[in-house]
Motif scaffolding. Structure first.
Motif, PDB file in Angstrom:
ATOM      1  N   ALA A  74       0.833  -1.200   0.000  1.00 17.91           N
ATOM      2  CA  ALA A  74       0.000   0.000   0.000  1.00 17.91           C
ATOM      3  C   ALA A  74       0.870   1.254   0.000  1.00 17.91           C
ATOM      4  O   ALA A  74       0.505   2.266  -0.583  1.00 17.91           O
ATOM      5  CB  ALA A  74      -0.920  -0.009   1.215  1.00 17.91           C
ATOM      6  N   ARG A  75       2.014   1.171   0.651  1.00 18.49           N
ATOM      7  CA  ARG A  75       2.859   2.369   0.746  1.00 18.49           C
ATOM      8  C   ARG A  75       4.100   2.277  -0.142  1.00 18.49           C
ATOM      9  O   ARG A  75       4.991   3.119  -0.047  1.00 18.49           O
ATOM     10  CB  ARG A  75       3.258   2.604   2.204  1.00 18.49           C
ATOM     11  CG  ARG A  75       2.031   2.929   3.064  1.00 18.49           C
ATOM     12  CD  ARG A  75       2.372   2.924   4.541  1.00 18.49           C
ATOM     13  NE  ARG A  75       2.995   4.183   4.958  1.00 18.49           N
ATOM     14  CZ  ARG A  75       3.411   4.412   6.197  1.00 18.49           C
ATOM     15  NH1 ARG A  75       3.295   3.483   7.124  1.00 18.49           N
ATOM     16  NH2 ARG A  75       3.971   5.568   6.515  1.00 18.49           N
ATOM     17  N   ASN A  76       4.167   1.270  -0.968  1.00 20.26           N
ATOM     18  CA  ASN A  76       5.299   1.098  -1.885  1.00 20.26           C
ATOM     19  C   ASN A  76       6.634   1.086  -1.144  1.00 20.26           C
ATOM     20  O   ASN A  76       7.597   1.710  -1.574  1.00 20.26           O
ATOM     21  CB  ASN A  76       5.330   2.221  -2.936  1.00 20.26           C
ATOM     22  CG  ASN A  76       4.147   2.144  -3.880  1.00 20.26           C
ATOM     23  OD1 ASN A  76       3.507   1.101  -3.993  1.00 20.26           O
ATOM     24  ND2 ASN A  76       3.873   3.236  -4.553  1.00 20.26           N
TER      25      ASN A  76
HETATM   26  C1  NAG Z   1       2.701   3.347  -5.327  1.00 18.59           C
HETATM   27  O1  NAG Z   1       3.175   3.277  -6.660  1.00 18.59           O
HETATM   28  C2  NAG Z   1       2.166   3.336  -7.653  1.00 18.59           C
HETATM   29  C3  NAG Z   1       2.811   3.207  -9.035  1.00 18.59           C
HETATM   30  O2  NAG Z   1       3.880   2.329  -9.028  1.00 18.59           O
HETATM   31  C4  NAG Z   1       1.426   4.646  -7.537  1.00 18.59           C
HETATM   32  O3  NAG Z   1       0.350   4.671  -8.473  1.00 18.59           O
HETATM   33  C5  NAG Z   1       0.869   4.817  -6.129  1.00 18.59           C
HETATM   34  O4  NAG Z   1       0.295   6.083  -5.986  1.00 18.59           O
HETATM   35  C6  NAG Z   1       1.973   4.643  -5.104  1.00 18.59           C
HETATM   36  N1  NAG Z   1       1.417   4.693  -3.774  1.00 18.59           N
HETATM   37  C7  NAG Z   1       1.895   5.473  -2.827  1.00 18.59           C
HETATM   38  C8  NAG Z   1       1.205   5.401  -1.499  1.00 18.59           C
HETATM   39  O5  NAG Z   1       2.858   6.232  -3.013  1.00 18.59           O
END
Ligand code: NAG
Ligand code: NAG
Ligand code: NAG
Ligand code: NAG
Length: 539
Positions: A74-76
Motif C-alpha cells: 500500500a505504501r510502496n
Molecule cells: C505506489 O506506486 C504506484 C505506481 O507504481 C502509484 O500509483 C501509487 O500512488 C503509489 N502509492 C503510494 C502510497 O505512493
C-alpha cells in the motif's frame, strides 16, 4: 590553555579508499538470523520463516532479536530486517522506498512492542539546558576549551558544537588558527575575550560525561566495513590505556547514516567501547540523513537545535590516517584479545590453535564488481584442495553466521573487497589468499587487510595480483580509456584509484595454482606465519 595543533596534511579522500562497497554484493544466499529466544520485542517475529542458526540457543535473546523483511504494498515500501545489538532504547529498521535510493527508518516502540515512525528520545544523547544538570560544574571552573594530544589521540574538555560546526572556545588575545581533527572535519577556534561572558550570552545545552567523536573518514564508501578495523583498532587500544569512561556515555558518529550501522559494525563498536554482554550500546548520535554522501558530511546532528550551542564535557578523538594516526591496534595482544571478544559476543569460544588446520576452503564470491570473470574454472581449481564452501555476505548477513563460517575455515579466498573484513576473525593457523585487482597499490591500499591479519600474528596472508590489462575488465568503458593504460606506479590519483574499484578480474589460473601448491603444504603442516611467509607480490 594547551592547544597543540596537528599539522594539516593534504591527503584526499580517494587516497584512503582501500575498500569497496559492501552493498554491491547484496543478499546472502543463506540468511541465518537466529530466531529470537525469550521475551522482548522478538515476540512478533515468532512466525518468521528464518531458520535458526546452529547454536542459536546459546546466544542471548538480546543479541539476536530479528525482524524480517516486510513488504508494504500500500505504501510502496519495504522494511528491512533488523537484528543485533542497538543503542539502549533506540532500535531501528531501514525502510526502502520503491524507485528511490533514499531510505527512512522505523523505530521499535518498546512500550507498545511495535514498529513506528517516531524516533525515541533515546536515539539522541541527553543534553541539559544551561547551566547543566543539577550539581554539574565546568571542569576547572571554566567553559573554555582545553585539549591535550598524544600521538594517537586528543582529549578535549568543553568542545562546542553549533549548527554543523565544531568549535574550541578560546579566550585571550592569542590568535589560534583552525585545525583538522579528522580527515573531513575541523575545529574552529572561537575567539572571545572572556569565555564565561560568552557562554552566558548564548543559548547552550550541556552534554555531560565522556563522548567519543568519531569520523568514519571513508564516508564515500559507507558500507565498506573493512575500514572499521582501521578505525576501531587504535580506539580499542587507546581506551585500554587512558582514563576515559568505558563504555563512553555517548558516541558521535559523523558522516554515516543509521543504515550503515550494520549489525557487524554495531558488534565491533560494542567490543571496542567495552559494552558488557548484557548491556546495550550507549546513545549513538548521527547527522540528519540525506541520500548523497557529499551532502551528508555537512548535515546537522540529528535532534540538535540549530540555534543552540552544545558543549560536550569531555571528548575523545582518535587520530586517523590523515591526521597522523595509525590503522591498527597498538599491540598484537590487543588485536587478539579483540578477536576473542567478538566471538564472546555471540557465546562462541575464542579462536584457538586447532590440532589440524581444517581443509575447508571458503571462497567469498562477489556479484557486482570485482567478480572473477573465470569463476567457474577458478572454483574447479579450488575444489582440488579441500572442501569448498562458497559464501556471499551482504548487509543483512549476521555477524554470527560469518563467525561460524570463519571458525570452520582453514583457507579463506577472496578478491580485495569489504568482506575481507572477516579475515582477521579467522582462527590461528588459517590462511588468506587475496586476489588483488590490477593497479591497486597506491599508499598501501593493497595491504589494508594484510595489516589487520598481521596483527593477529597467527593468520597467514598471501596474495595474487592481476598485473596486466588483459586480466582486467573495466565495468565502465570510460575508465578503460581514461586510466586503463596507466602503469601501477602512476595510479595514485582519485580517478585512477576509484576506477580500479570498478573492475572484474581474470585470474591467471596457472599462477594461482602455483601459489596454492607452493604455500598450502606449509599451511596444512601448521607452520608458523613468519616461517611460511613469502614477499607480498609486487606490481
Ligand atoms: C505506489 O506506486 C504506484 C505506481 O507504481 C502509484 O500509483 C501509487 O500512488 C503509489 N502509492 C503510494 C502510497 O505512493
Ligand atoms: C537484505 O538487504 C537488502 C538491502 O540492503 C534488501 O534489498 C534485501 O531484500 C534484503 N534481504 C533479505 C533476505 O532480507
Ligand atoms: C517503480 O519501479 C518498478 C520496477 O522497476 C516499475 O514497475 C514501476 O512502474 C515504477 N513505479 C514508478 C511510480 O515509477
Ligand atoms: C596478457 O598480457 C601479457 C603482457 O602483455 C602477455 O604476456 C600475456 O600473454 C597476455 N595473456 C593473454 C592470455 O593474452
Amino acid at each position: 590553555m594547551e592547544l597543540r595543533m596537528p599539522r594539516r596534511r593534504a591527503a584526499s579522500a580517494w587516497a584512503l579508499l582501500a575498500l569497496v562497497v559492501l552493498s554491491e554484493c547484496l543478499v546472502a544466499p543463506a540468511l541465518a538470523l537466529a530466531p529470537p529466544s525469550g521475551a522482548g520485542p522478538a515476540g512478533n517475529t515468532a512466525t518468521s520463516p528464518q531458520a535458526a542458526g546452529p547454536g542459536a540457543a546459546s546466544v542471548t535473546g538480546r543479541r539476536v532479536f530479528a525482524s524480517q523483511l516486510e513488504r508494504d504494498n500500500a505504501r510502496n515500501r519495504t522494511y528491512q530486517p533488523s537484528f543485533g545489538l542497538f543503542p539502549k532504547g533506540c532500535r531501528w529498521r531501514t525502510v526502502t522506498h520503491d524507485n528511490s535510493s533514499s531510505v527512512t527508518y522505523q523505530y521499535w516502540d518498546f512500550q507498545a512492542e511495535t514498529w513506528g515512525d517516531e524516533r525515541p528520545a533515546a536515539c539522541v544523547p541527553t543534553s541539559y539546558p544551561a547551566p547543566g544538570p543539577p550539581g554539574w560544574r565546568w571542569n576547572n571552573d571554566t567553559p573554555r576549551t582545553e585539549v591535550t594530544c598524544q600521538t594517537s589521540h586528543c582529549v578535549y574538555t568543553n568542545m562546542y558544537y553549533n549548527n554543523g560546526r565544531w568549535y574550541a572556545l578560546v579566550d585571550g588575545e592569542l590568535y589560534i588558527p583552525s585545525w583538522r581533527f579528522s580527515r573531513n572535519q575541523e575545529v574552529v577556534p572561537f575567539h572571545v575575550l572572556d569565555a564565561k561572558e560568552f557562554i552566558d550570552s548564548v543559548k547552550y545545552q550541556v552534554v555531560p560525561g565522556d563522548t567519543i567523536l568519531f569520523d568514519f573518514i571513508f564516508f564515500i564508501h559507507p558500507t565498506a566495513i573493512g575500514h572499521w578495523w582501521e578505525m576501531l583498532g587504535p580506539l580499542y587500544s587507546i581506551l585500554k590505556t587512558i582514563n576515559f569512561k568505558r563504555p563512553c556515555d555517548q558516541f558521535v558518529l559523523l558522516h554515516l547514516g543509521r543504515q550503515h550501522l550494520l549489525e557487524w559494525v554495531r558488534a565491533m563498536i560494542a567490543v571496542t567501547l567495552g559494552v558488557g554482554l548484557d548491556d546495550e550500546l550507549p546513545p549513538v548520535l548521527v547527522q540528519e540523513e540525506t541520500d548523497n554522501a557529499w551532502n551528508q558530511i555537512t548535515q546537522q546532528l540529528s535532534g540538535f537545535a540549530r540555534d543552540t550551542w552544545y558543549v560536550f564535557e569531555r571528548v575523545l578523538i582518535v587520530k586517523d590516517l590523515a591526521t597522523g594516526g595509525g590503522r591498527v591496534f597498538h599491540t598484537f595482544d590487543d588485536a587478539r584479545e579483540f578477536r576473542g571478544l567478538i566471538y564472546r559476543q555471540y557465546g562462541l569460544p575464542p579462536p584457538a590453535p586447532r590440532p589440524q588446520v581444517p581443509r575447508v576452503i571458503t571462497f567469498q564470491r562477489k556479484r557486482a564488481n570485482r567478480r572473477i570473470v573465470n569463476e567457474p574454472e577458478f572454483v574447479e581449481l579450488l575444489k582440488q584442495y579441500g572442501e569448498l564452501k562458497i559464501v556471499e555476505y551482504g548487509s543483512n548477513s549476521s555477524l554470527y553466521e560469518q563467525l561460524l563460517q570463519m571458525r570452520e575455515t582453514g583457507v579463506y579466498i577472496s578478491v580485495h573487497t569489504s568482506n575481507l573484513a572477516n579475515a582477521p576473525l579467522l582462527q590461528p593457523g588459517s590462511a588468506v589468499f587475496e586476489i588483488i585487482q590490477r593497479n591497486w597499490m597506491w599508499n598501501g591500499l593493497d595491504r589494508s587487510f594484510k595489516d589487520q591479519t598481521h596483527m593477529m600474528v597467527d593468520i597467514h596472508h598471501y596474495a595474487w595480483r592481476a598485473k596486466y590489462i588483459n586480466q582486467t575488465v573495466y565495468l565502465n568503458e570510460r575508465d578503460f580509456h581514461k586510466v586503463g593504460h596507466w602503469p601501477a606506479g602512476q595510479c595514485g590519483t582519485e580517478e585512477c584509484v576509484e576506477a580500479h574499484t570498478n573492475v572484474d578480474v581474470i585470474v591467471d589460473l596457472a599462477e594461482f595454482k602455483a601459489l596454492l601448491d607452493d604455500r598450502l603444504p606449509h599451511v596444512w603442516a601448521g607452520e608458523g606465519v613468519q616461517q611460511a611467509s613469502i614477499p607480498w607480490p609486487d606490481w
